[in-house]
Design an enzyme around this catalytic site. Structure first.
Site, PDB file in Angstrom:
ATOM      1  CB  CYS A 134      -1.055  -0.146   1.171  1.00 52.92           C
ATOM      2  SG  CYS A 134      -2.275  -1.248   1.069  1.00 52.92           S
ATOM      3  CG  HIS A 160      -6.170   1.739  -0.352  1.00 51.94           C
ATOM      4  ND1 HIS A 160      -4.971   2.244  -0.708  1.00 51.94           N
ATOM      5  CD2 HIS A 160      -5.770   1.004   0.553  1.00 51.94           C
ATOM      6  CE1 HIS A 160      -4.132   1.792  -0.394  1.00 51.94           C
ATOM      7  NE2 HIS A 160      -4.408   1.012   0.531  1.00 51.94           N
ATOM      8  CB  CYS A 185      -1.270   0.273   7.944  1.00 52.45           C
ATOM      9  SG  CYS A 185      -2.646   0.476   6.931  1.00 52.45           S
TER      10      CYS A 185
END
Length: 403
Positions: free
Chosen positions: A91, A359, A389
């Site tokens: 991510c 996202h 994160c």
């Protein structure tokens, strides 16, 4: 050491990451090339005007494979002499691209780069790369691997966040995102996406659900309860690592977790001399970067230790930061950040986040840096911190300062 400055930040609107989403017919390479072209055109750059394109994308298979960064350059209006590097820190891939570029510029290894990333989640499904973390039994069992949704529920259980807490946060994200669009707060960065006939097919984030209330969200079924309690029974894995807990409280669902979407973003980063050469005005300098490993079972707690690290490395305190962007992978991730630092909620994700907007994995890290920069300018603030994160137990962070 040379300073690294952000000269421009451009992003696509985020499309619903489904086959009926507006961006589904646009390939990853085509969307990436449009973002590169936007940076080139908006800043009147020559075709040979950058050192490299460093591009994050997470699921690097099929059309996302084969060094997507290089393919995107070749499809863009940049010259073939511009290379490309595809990277993957899950991510944080887009943020890591920015951080790598900043440190290259600071070290004098080239005057300017484009950094960013892409993820077309409607076209290349999350997890379709068959990552070793999940499928290699020695690794998965040795590290007590769990899916991220169960990890998010573990965070909520460990740190005391209720379903009501998470739903209230998610509703706030929707409200803030809707207000941001109503007030055109994203206008400086948004690049409308065009199809092969040069027609605009999306000019606004389409995942949002304005008007969503906590009461609406309370009606949704917990998404990871069966995965945790029944098959394959990941709650038992969590309790092996966290035996002081009696049970895992399953509080996350589709409405308080990040949205699966398509999107891309690009930032132009260079030295002061580069800006002077091309008549560009820097918007911010990249003051510090950091990354860290964290416990891989609970998985998503990285924003807390990496923020501590970047502040310590920079000789700063949490009170030196005016605004924060903390990726809303799940509501409990941001609630834990707020709890750990006792930060004023009014400084965090003031224009909503991934719960409302989505996202796009490989792009988000760079997107939130661009969003942070826009908001610092809009609200006349000086210093901002962006953090995420990261899967497999990691965290990443960037501090920027307006100039």
């Amino acid at each position: 050491m040379t300073e690294a400055y952000i000269y421009d930040a451009a992003r696509s609107p985020r499309g619903k990451g489904r086959k009926d989403g507006s961006l589904h017919e646009v390939t990853s390479v085509a969307l990436s090339a449009q973002m590169l072209n936007a940076i080139k055109e908006r800043n009147d750059l020559p075709a040979t005007g950058i050192e490299d394109v460093i591009w994050g994308n997470v699921t690097q298979v099929m059309e996302n494979g084969g060094c997507l960064a290089r393919a995107s350059v070749l499809l863009s209006d940049f010259d073939q002499s511009v290379p490309g590097l595809a990277i993957n820190r899950f991510c944080a891939s887009g943020m890591e691209a920015v951080n790598l570029v900043a440190n290259q510029v600071k070290a004098g290894a080239g005057e300017a780069y484009i950094a960013g990333g892409v993820e077309m989640m409607s076209r290349v499904a999350m997890g379709s790369d068959g990552a070793a973390m999940a499928v290699d039994p020695r690794l998965a069992m040795g590290e007590n691997f769990m899916p991220q949704g169960v990890s998010a529920d573990l965070i909520a259980t460990e740190y005391g966040f209720s379903r009501e807490d998470c739903d209230a946060f998610a509703a706030q994200s929707q409200d803030r995102a809707a207000k941001a669009w109503e007030e055109n707060r994203f206008a400086k960065s948004i690049v409308p996406v065009r199809d092969q006939n040069d027609l605009i097919i999306l000019d606004r984030d389409e995942y949002m659900r304005p008007g969503t209330t906590a009461e609406d969200l309370n009606k949704l079924k917990a998404s990871f309860k069966d995965m945790g309690e029944v098959m394959p029974g990941f709650d038992a894995v969590a309790l092996m690592k966290y035996p002081h807990l009696e049970k895992i409280n399953h509080v996350h669902h589709a409405g308080n977790s990040s949205g699966i979407v398509d999107g891309a973003t690009a930032l132009l980063i260079g030295s002061k001399e580069y800006g002077e050469k091309h008549g560009l005005t820097p918007r911010a300098r990249i003051r510090a970067t950091a990354k860290i490993g964290s416990e891989p079972t609970i998985n998503l707690t990285g924003p807390v230790p990496v923020t501590k690290k970047i502040l310590a490395d920079s000789g700063m305190s949490i009170n030196d930061i005016d605004l924060f962007e903390v990726n809303e992978a799940f509501a409990a991730v941001v609630l834990r950040f707020l709890q750990a630092f006792e930060v004023d909620d009014a400084k965090v994700n003031v224009n909503g986040g991934a719960i409302a907007l989505g996202h796009p994995l490989g792009a988000t890290g760079a997107m939130i840096i661009g969003t942070l920069l826009d908001e610092l300018e809009r609200s006349d603030k000086e210093v901002g911190l962006a953090t995420l994160c990261v899967a497999a137990g990691m965290g990443a962070a960037t501090i920027i300062e307006r100039v």
